[in-house]
Design an enzyme around this catalytic site. Structure first.
Site, PDB file in Angstrom:
ATOM      1  N   TYR A  53      -4.857  12.490 -10.576  1.00 31.46           N
ATOM      2  CA  TYR A  53      -3.974  11.712  -9.702  1.00 31.46           C
ATOM      3  C   TYR A  53      -2.824  11.098 -10.489  1.00 31.46           C
ATOM      4  O   TYR A  53      -2.978  10.810 -11.669  1.00 31.46           O
ATOM      5  CB  TYR A  53      -4.760  10.590  -9.015  1.00 31.46           C
ATOM      6  CG  TYR A  53      -5.733  11.039  -7.960  1.00 31.46           C
ATOM      7  CD1 TYR A  53      -5.724  12.324  -7.440  1.00 31.46           C
ATOM      8  CD2 TYR A  53      -6.696  10.150  -7.476  1.00 31.46           C
ATOM      9  CE1 TYR A  53      -6.636  12.710  -6.470  1.00 31.46           C
ATOM     10  CE2 TYR A  53      -7.609  10.536  -6.502  1.00 31.46           C
ATOM     11  CZ  TYR A  53      -7.582  11.812  -6.013  1.00 31.46           C
ATOM     12  OH  TYR A  53      -8.490  12.186  -5.052  1.00 31.46           O
ATOM     13  N   SER A 218      -9.679  11.556   3.655  1.00 31.32           N
ATOM     14  CA  SER A 218      -8.707  11.854   4.721  1.00 31.32           C
ATOM     15  C   SER A 218      -9.255  11.558   6.108  1.00 31.32           C
ATOM     16  O   SER A 218      -9.158  12.389   7.024  1.00 31.32           O
ATOM     17  CB  SER A 218      -8.241  13.315   4.648  1.00 31.32           C
ATOM     18  OG  SER A 218      -7.471  13.541   3.497  1.00 31.32           O
ATOM     19  N   GLY A 223      -2.679  10.769   7.619  1.00 32.60           N
ATOM     20  CA  GLY A 223      -1.730   9.998   8.426  1.00 32.60           C
ATOM     21  C   GLY A 223      -1.453  10.607   9.782  1.00 32.60           C
ATOM     22  O   GLY A 223      -0.847   9.958  10.642  1.00 32.60           O
ATOM     23  N   LEU A 225      -3.447  11.252  12.287  1.00 36.42           N
ATOM     24  CA  LEU A 225      -4.126  10.571  13.394  1.00 36.42           C
ATOM     25  C   LEU A 225      -3.538   9.200  13.713  1.00 36.42           C
ATOM     26  O   LEU A 225      -3.914   8.582  14.714  1.00 36.42           O
ATOM     27  CB  LEU A 225      -5.623  10.446  13.093  1.00 36.42           C
ATOM     28  CG  LEU A 225      -6.412  11.753  13.204  1.00 36.42           C
ATOM     29  CD1 LEU A 225      -7.798  11.619  12.586  1.00 36.42           C
ATOM     30  CD2 LEU A 225      -6.525  12.190  14.662  1.00 36.42           C
ATOM     31  N   GLY A 227      -0.577   8.990  14.630  1.00 35.43           N
ATOM     32  CA  GLY A 227       0.344   9.338  15.704  1.00 35.43           C
ATOM     33  C   GLY A 227       1.787   9.424  15.290  1.00 35.43           C
ATOM     34  O   GLY A 227       2.660   9.795  16.098  1.00 35.43           O
ATOM     35  N   LYS A 228       2.083   9.138  14.015  1.00 40.44           N
ATOM     36  CA  LYS A 228       3.488   9.094  13.605  1.00 40.44           C
ATOM     37  C   LYS A 228       4.165  10.468  13.649  1.00 40.44           C
ATOM     38  O   LYS A 228       5.387  10.558  13.795  1.00 40.44           O
ATOM     39  CB  LYS A 228       3.636   8.480  12.217  1.00 40.44           C
ATOM     40  CG  LYS A 228       2.971   9.226  11.085  1.00 40.44           C
ATOM     41  CD  LYS A 228       3.085   8.416   9.795  1.00 40.44           C
ATOM     42  CE  LYS A 228       2.337   9.056   8.649  1.00 40.44           C
ATOM     43  NZ  LYS A 228       2.393   8.203   7.430  1.00 40.44           N
TER      44      LYS A 228
END
Length: 339
Positions: A53, A218, A223, A225, A227-228
């Protein structure tokens, strides 16, 4: 605060774990510290990172996230933290993803070199949960499990786990561990969410029968879910907005797994459920992912501190059977939207 044990281990963790994969890329050190502090103040005791990472993985940034987490770790009592990290398998701390066809190297040399690097960057003398980031398709699993067992016996690692693994891989590894008297995998860290329920197919049965815990990552599908991506105007700095423009083809392909016609349709139906029960969609998605008996702790993440509260609010939310059945109907209507 509710606590759960990971597998048969002595690791007693909160049902939500803070993931750190954006620290050092889309999340700077100052904001990363603020996110870590917010989670800690809300009672979270479980934190997950990895030697490769931040994401998307690049040679020049590999290890930066562990360094940030290590600096923050020095500000807290070490025994108040359950710390997890992952080995990708390259002695240099770097590799070229994806990990397939033997490109990973889970042999004795690479595992020992990797743990030395992680301990140094994390500024600690032990890791609570050390995980194999991807299975190796070339090195015999006997050698891998022996190498992990050696780390446990030396006191560098308390327990071990696997990640992105299969029912066969998990079962094979733990049967070898049982036969040889090695430490076994107590956990498996795989993708699991409303949009990706494949874990139910086989692995859930293995986990329940063998008392191995899933640590799902996840839970809000990167991200999606939230809704963006269903809005008319998608934020330019959103994760998959950036990934779809990335120069690396693998990164772009990864984005389309999460962001496609089927995932957006399923998300639309999911958002209707969230609205019906007056629950923030992120809170609902995280609450869903911690609703099953084979799950110890759900790994959340945040690029910005403002994104954290909706996920942490799921700590107090337990979904009833009616809500879970409505989500199950969406999954039946749109099978495996993530492929």
């Amino acid at each position: 605060m509710e606590y759960r044990y990971i597998g048969k281990s002595g690791l007693r963790v909160t049902p939500i774990c803070l993931g750190t994969m954006t620290f050092g890329s889309s999340t700077g050190k100052k904001e990363a510290f603020e996110i870590l502090d917010i989670a800690y103040d809300r009672g979270i005791n479980f934190y997950d990172t990895a030697e490769l990472y931040p994401v998307p993985p690049e040679a020049k940034t590999a290890g930066v996230t562990e360094t940030i987490v290590g600096e923050w770790l020095k500000t807290k009592p070490r025994d108040s933290i359950i710390l997890a990290t992952k080995v990708a398998g390259a002695a240099s701390g770097w590799f070229v993803p994806p990990i397939r066809h033997g490109l990973t190297a889970m042999d004795r040399f690479h595992i020992e070199k990797a743990v030395e690097g992680s301990l140094k960057r994390l500024q600690t003398d032990y890791i609570d949960l050390y995980q194999m980031h991807w299975p190796d398709t070339v090195v015999p699993i006997e050698e891998t499990m022996e190498a992990f067992d050696r780390l446990v016996r030396r006191g560098l690692v308390r327990y071990i786990g696997t990640s992105n693994d299969t029912a066969y891989g998990l079962t094979k590894a733990n049967e070898i561990a049982r036969f040889k008297g090695f430490a076994r995998f107590e956990s498996i860290q795989n993708n699991f969410s409303v949009l990706n329920p494949r874990f139910f197919d086989e692995l859930a049965t293995v986990c329940k029968r063998e008392q191995v815990s899933l640590l799902p990552y996840s839970p809000i599908a990167g991200g999606v879910l939230s809704g963006k991506y269903n809005n008319k105007f998608i934020p330019e700095d959103a994760r998959f907005s950036v990934y779809l423009k990335h120069g690396n083809k693998r990164v772009r392909t990864h984005a389309t797994k999460f962001y496609n016609e089927k995932t957006l349709k399923a998300t639309e139906l999911f958002l209707d459920v969230a609205k019906k029960y007056d629950i923030h969609p992120v809170t609902l998605a995280v609450a869903y992912s911690k609703s099953f008996d084979f799950i110890a702790s759900t790994i959340i993440g945040a690029r910005k501190k403002e994104q954290l509260d909706a996920s942490l609010d799921a700590l107090e939310l337990k979904l009833d059977k009616v809500v879970l059945e409505e989500i199950k109907k969406i999954q039946a209507e749109i099978l495996y939207p993530m492929g």
